[in-house]
Design a protein around this motif. Sequence first.
Motif, PDB file in Angstrom:
ATOM      1  N   SER A  68      47.505  25.037  58.826  1.00  0.00           N
ATOM      2  CA  SER A  68      47.657  25.604  60.173  1.00  0.00           C
ATOM      3  C   SER A  68      48.001  24.448  61.023  1.00  0.00           C
ATOM      4  O   SER A  68      48.778  24.602  62.045  1.00  0.00           O
ATOM      5  CB  SER A  68      46.593  26.425  60.596  1.00  0.00           C
ATOM      6  N   PRO A  82      44.987  28.324  50.604  1.00  0.00           N
ATOM      7  CA  PRO A  82      45.062  28.449  51.829  1.00  0.00           C
ATOM      8  C   PRO A  82      46.536  27.688  52.389  1.00  0.00           C
ATOM      9  O   PRO A  82      46.651  26.841  51.830  1.00  0.00           O
ATOM     10  CB  PRO A  82      43.937  27.836  52.533  1.00  0.00           C
ATOM     11  N   THR A  83      47.007  28.210  53.603  1.00  0.00           N
ATOM     12  CA  THR A  83      48.039  27.971  53.898  1.00  0.00           C
ATOM     13  C   THR A  83      47.768  26.740  55.140  1.00  0.00           C
ATOM     14  O   THR A  83      46.777  27.242  56.057  1.00  0.00           O
ATOM     15  CB  THR A  83      48.886  28.851  54.953  1.00  0.00           C
ATOM     16  N   ILE A  85      42.531  21.850  53.616  1.00  0.00           N
ATOM     17  CA  ILE A  85      43.008  22.531  52.512  1.00  0.00           C
ATOM     18  C   ILE A  85      42.512  21.586  51.386  1.00  0.00           C
ATOM     19  O   ILE A  85      42.397  20.533  51.306  1.00  0.00           O
ATOM     20  CB  ILE A  85      44.415  22.027  52.794  1.00  0.00           C
ATOM     21  N   ASP A 145      43.269  24.758  57.421  1.00  0.00           N
ATOM     22  CA  ASP A 145      43.702  25.975  57.529  1.00  0.00           C
ATOM     23  C   ASP A 145      43.395  26.608  58.808  1.00  0.00           C
ATOM     24  O   ASP A 145      42.879  26.135  59.472  1.00  0.00           O
ATOM     25  CB  ASP A 145      43.284  26.933  56.249  1.00  0.00           C
ATOM     26  N   ARG A 146      43.696  28.004  59.103  1.00  0.00           N
ATOM     27  CA  ARG A 146      43.434  28.770  60.267  1.00  0.00           C
ATOM     28  C   ARG A 146      42.090  28.753  60.487  1.00  0.00           C
ATOM     29  O   ARG A 146      41.509  29.219  61.717  1.00  0.00           O
ATOM     30  CB  ARG A 146      44.260  29.996  60.443  1.00  0.00           C
TER      31      ARG A 146
END
Length: 265
Positions: free
Chosen positions: A50, A47-48, A92, A86-87
């Motif tokens: 956010s 995951p990125t 994370i 993450d979003r």
Amino acid sequence: MWSTSKYLLLAAVVVCLSACFRLYSQLFSLNISTLIHHQFKARAPPPTISFYKLSLQWPPAACHGTLSCKPPIPSNFTIHGIWPQDRNDEPIPPYNKNNPCTPKTPTPPTDLPIKLRPIEVYLMSEWPNLTDGLNLTANYQFWEYEWKKHGTCSDYPDDPLTYFKSAVKLRLGISTIVRFGRQTSWTVKQVADEVFDVLKAYPEIACNLNPRGTQKQLWEIRLCYDRPNPRQTPHILINCTHILQVRKGKIIGPCKSLSDTIFFP
């Protein structure tokens, strides 16, 4: 000349071999499919980030319900951690070499005593291990745990000094979080509204229970910060996604409603 029985035996062997071959082919295909499926899952991108969540714990509540602490117990909010989210407001995951979140090699936790020496005094003051805050070894155990769990997949995986300094800088930049006095009770919504009134952003509130399990307490106030640009640290305060702690779409912890009353010890 072969007898009829020999022909029947040969036919039976051929049928058996044919059936075994078909079964082997099916199992082989299944294993290949399963292997490809697992490899595909393992290579799914992590995951990125956010935003970041600065978790500030209230020591009198943490030490009177969650932890067993040695005195002195601080009477100001101290740092629990700074967590990349993450979003979907999920943490994370920690660094995994089989599915790395970064091309950089994270600093090993065992290197922290050297890397963090320049800010050691500030960390012991603002980010202590409440179980034994005057014990440097205990503090490093806490910081190493937070680094391994949250820092290695932050934006600073090979720079723990910047990672820890970012949280200390944010904490030192907040003179007031709530203005109500101790030994008072408030609803979760009142606490969130108070933080918004002071800091102009809604927090996440985490509760715990007193040792007897009879009273909900204000355990942590978590502040959310937008993900910074490269070569910067978190500094833009934003509204947190949820006022109560949520994981996988479900509220967790003793507080289940904004109308729940919590004690500020």
